[in-house]
Motif scaffolding. Sequence first.
Motif, short mmCIF file in Angstrom:
data_model
loop_
_atom_site.label_atom_id
_atom_site.label_comp_id
_atom_site.label_asym_id
_atom_site.label_seq_id
_atom_site.Cartn_x
_atom_site.Cartn_y
_atom_site.Cartn_z
N TYR A 15 0.90 -4.60 0.39
CA TYR A 15 0.77 -3.83 1.62
C TYR A 15 1.97 -2.90 1.81
O TYR A 15 3.12 -3.26 1.57
N TYR A 16 1.66 -1.66 2.23
CA TYR A 16 2.62 -0.59 2.51
C TYR A 16 3.21 0.05 1.26
O TYR A 16 3.87 1.08 1.36
N LEU A 17 2.97 -0.53 0.09
CA LEU A 17 3.39 0.10 -1.17
C LEU A 17 2.21 0.16 -2.13
O LEU A 17 2.37 0.09 -3.34
N ASP A 18 1.01 0.29 -1.57
CA ASP A 18 -0.19 0.42 -2.37
C ASP A 18 -0.78 1.81 -2.16
O ASP A 18 -0.13 2.69 -1.60
N ASP A 19 -2.00 2.01 -2.62
CA ASP A 19 -2.64 3.32 -2.55
C ASP A 19 -1.68 4.38 -3.11
O ASP A 19 -1.22 4.26 -4.22
N ASP A 20 -1.37 5.41 -2.33
CA ASP A 20 -0.51 6.48 -2.82
C ASP A 20 0.94 6.34 -2.36
O ASP A 20 1.74 7.25 -2.54
N LEU A 49 8.39 -4.21 2.73
CA LEU A 49 8.31 -5.38 1.86
C LEU A 49 6.88 -5.88 1.84
O LEU A 49 6.20 -5.88 2.87
N GLY A 50 6.44 -6.32 0.68
CA GLY A 50 5.09 -6.88 0.57
C GLY A 50 5.02 -7.90 -0.53
O GLY A 50 5.78 -7.85 -1.50
N ALA A 51 4.07 -8.86 -0.39
CA ALA A 51 3.90 -9.88 -1.40
C ALA A 51 2.46 -10.38 -1.39
O ALA A 51 1.83 -10.48 -0.32
N PHE A 58 6.89 5.67 5.35
CA PHE A 58 7.13 5.18 6.70
C PHE A 58 6.52 6.08 7.77
O PHE A 58 7.03 6.19 8.88
N GLY A 59 5.43 6.74 7.43
CA GLY A 59 4.76 7.59 8.41
C GLY A 59 3.77 6.80 9.24
O GLY A 59 3.25 5.77 8.83
N GLY A 60 3.49 7.30 10.46
CA GLY A 60 2.48 6.71 11.32
C GLY A 60 2.77 5.28 11.74
O GLY A 60 1.90 4.41 11.67
N MET A 61 4.00 5.03 12.18
CA MET A 61 4.38 3.67 12.52
C MET A 61 4.09 3.30 13.97
O MET A 61 4.41 2.20 14.41
N LYS A 83 1.42 -6.67 8.56
CA LYS A 83 0.07 -6.70 8.00
C LYS A 83 -0.10 -8.02 7.27
O LYS A 83 0.66 -8.34 6.34
N LEU A 84 -1.07 -8.82 7.68
CA LEU A 84 -1.37 -10.11 7.07
C LEU A 84 -2.83 -10.14 6.67
O LEU A 84 -3.69 -9.60 7.37
N GLY A 85 -3.11 -10.78 5.54
CA GLY A 85 -4.50 -10.86 5.11
C GLY A 85 -4.71 -11.89 4.04
O GLY A 85 -3.75 -12.48 3.52
N VAL A 86 -5.97 -12.12 3.72
CA VAL A 86 -6.33 -13.02 2.63
C VAL A 86 -7.60 -12.49 1.98
O VAL A 86 -8.53 -12.05 2.67
#
Length: 565
Positions: free
Chosen positions: A351-356, A449-451, A491-494, A517-520
Amino acid sequence: MKKALGVFLMTAMAFGAFADEPVADVNIAEFSGNAAVQWGVDLDSGTTGFKNSYEVNLKLNLLNNGTKSTTGDGVWGELVLKTEEDTFIGWENGDDSPEMNDEYINANKGLMGSGRNFGLKVYVDTAKIHIGPAYIGIKRGDTQTGKLKMDAAIRSADDDQSVWLTNVGPAKYSEGIVLGVDTEVAKVDLDLRSYAAYSGREDLVYTGTTDPVDPNGHDDERGSYQYTGAYAAALEAELKGEGIGLDGFSAKVGTSFNFAKNYQANKTSADKIDIPETNEHLWGYSASLAYKLGLDDTFYIRPQVGFTGQTMFYNNDDVKTKTTNTTNLAVAAGLLFGWDEIGMDKNAGVYYLDDDMAKKVSPGVGVVAYIPLPNKSTTDIDGNKSSVTTHHTLARIMPSFYTGELIPGLTAAGYADIGVTKLAENDVEGPDTVTYIRKDAKVPMAFALGANYAIPVGDEMTITPKFGVRFANAAYVDYANLMKEKDDPVFGGMGEQKQQGVDKYGITSDGNYMNLKLGVDVAGLVDNTTLSVTWQTENILNDRDDANRNDPKLGTLNFKAKIAL
């Protein structure tokens, strides 16, 4: 599709001029897609709704190699043909597809309905005559020097993909020759080029504006005018580590200079036109060092450092004035401790370091620093000298990490952007000078940060919990336009924040910004289907504004089912 086939046929014919050339190899390199339905609730307003999404990815391979060159020994001619980026044409349409031509691709139009250009480019890159290790010929490019991308664990979408040093020196001198020597130890290139003036049609009428007028009403199809009378030269040299027993080492220096302050725009011009990039003469210079030192079969360290600068010279003989401006002085340095391939062409997948948001990754831990140096202007008026120094106050530090496949099942990544500010007394305010109005906002900073952790359940099913957080303090958001290029920021659109006031750079925030952002994901419970639950917030640090009622936001909760090919 006819255009695509035409490009393919021209490509095949061009490569057919070589022995053992790459043959036409049309095949589908990738064809995948998915469709999903999502139901969610806005936890702040209580409203709900569905959303359908579609995505198709197609990569059509045209050739089995993207570059082909002639070969020889002694005295021989070299011709290199290249395709831009890669050997295939690619297509992607979906909700997360990139913006093209200022329009977003409609996911339901598909490949044929959109009318987009496939974008494959085939061109001659090099044509040289070799005489042993020496050569003379032509090569694409110009007389600028210094562009440097820094390797890092995360190459973010900010700042033109980690281009921390941009080209310096005279631009648009593209027509000419290159002479050089290339050995196992070193390579030296000397470019001599003339200025390219794109105004060659003699039937055009020049009215004194930048655009000529066609008296016959035809489209302006200007060609390049050869006889501009303006020249520039560039010299670049590289020391190769392989030739001196240091595999992975590289040292480069470059310099460039233009010899004329104006050019002949076309055959009928009465006066020469000043070259827009310079007042008179521009001298560019650069240097860089890089090394990849293997620690064992897996781990390595890679230090990098680079420097650029340019100096402009302007003389006014009428009033006996000489001016020298030194700008674009900057140093970039990086250190990467890695354990896999450098610059993998994929995102970090969290999350936050995916897509583009993350374009390329290098499994490892590293840091990059960008340090602008003071600009200086010196003026000599009839022997009386004076100078002005402009101090840049904003340096940058970007630490990052990416685990890659280091721990089976775990993917973790982080990226931070920290501004280092300093305002010296009596400085002349420059474009990067910032005077912060809040004592607690002198250090712009942000991090993401994401994991993810994939947990096998039985033989078929996998449950993957996901977590992401990103934070930016008020200074980073308020003055993001000064943090280099932020066209597509991590860090846009926060979200929203209570306003504190207004200063010379715009509206200032009263507090910081944080998103969670949390998910499963559950895969394998149903064949070809992934079930997901995701909770995403806006700014959870939003201070209450009694006037506008900007309370902290709870965000959205979404349930999704995606069927993929």
